[in-house]
Design an enzyme around this catalytic site. Sequence first.
Site, PDB file in Angstrom:
ATOM      1  N   GLU A 120       0.827  -1.213   0.000  1.00 49.79           N
ATOM      2  CA  GLU A 120       0.000   0.000   0.000  1.00 49.79           C
ATOM      3  C   GLU A 120       0.857   1.257   0.000  1.00 49.79           C
ATOM      4  OE1 GLU A 120      -4.088  -1.587   2.143  1.00 49.79           O
ATOM      5  OE2 GLU A 120      -2.401  -0.977   3.407  1.00 49.79           O
ATOM      6  N   GLU A 140      -3.946  -9.677   3.815  1.00 47.65           N
ATOM      7  CA  GLU A 140      -4.764  -9.350   4.987  1.00 47.65           C
ATOM      8  C   GLU A 140      -5.912 -10.319   5.228  1.00 47.65           C
ATOM      9  OE1 GLU A 140      -2.927  -5.329   3.897  1.00 47.65           O
ATOM     10  OE2 GLU A 140      -3.545  -7.179   2.883  1.00 47.65           O
TER      11      GLU A 140
END
Length: 268
Positions: A120, A140
């Site tokens: 990210e 995740e």
Amino acid sequence: MANARSITVKLEMRMGQFIQTEREGNILLITLDRPEVLNALHAAACHELSAVFDEFAEDEDLWIAIITGAGKAFCAGHDLVDGFFDPMPETGWAGLSRRHDLFKPMICAVNGLAMGGGWEIAMACDVVVADEHASFALPEPRVGFAALGGGAAGLVRRMPWHAAMGLLLTGDRIDAATAHRHGMVTEVAPSGKLLDVARRYAASMLRCSPLALRATKRVALAALEPLATRAIIEALSLELADELTTLEDTREGIEAFKEKRAPVWAGR
């Protein structure tokens, strides 16, 4: 030639608790410095990183940032052991995910593993250079979470839907060459040459007016907004064109072109 020299002259180095910064002329080199946990970031590190980006944004002498990691990894994402539920800074994950007004160019030098929040951070940058041994994933869901720091939203804007969802819904890892093939990496660097390649991009940017680059990035980001229309982008382009024509750097760029010399940017 002052801009070219700024690539190699080290002006200042500051050791933070979790983040190192080093000024190289008009460039800020930011190093994530928790190698013992593959540079995974907890809330305290994100607050420190947010402060670094605040200073970068406000310092008129800093025009470009390069972000990399200490040791063998870039960033393993959110530290799941140390303070996972502690509050993030107002600017979001890594001080970036909810920061929408940083128009200075940012280069991510991915020196190894970029997992979850690490990827990210790379997505929040404008140019991504990856070591040939680097790898990327958004795992995740494998720990009951989701890539909410810009990963889930960012991947589908940068890759074809089915390719992106194949990664988002599995958490599978891809190597640097595959990421480059999908357009997620600007260039793959030979092992040991990562920062050389990142600095080459920075040197090319330093040949441009820093304020013109910020205007370019601002329009490019506006074009990515889901509700953006041609009228909005054209209006913003006209506003920035009017602004740029009044700048000292714009006049310098035009004069340098006429005189067939390299421009000397002042950032004004």
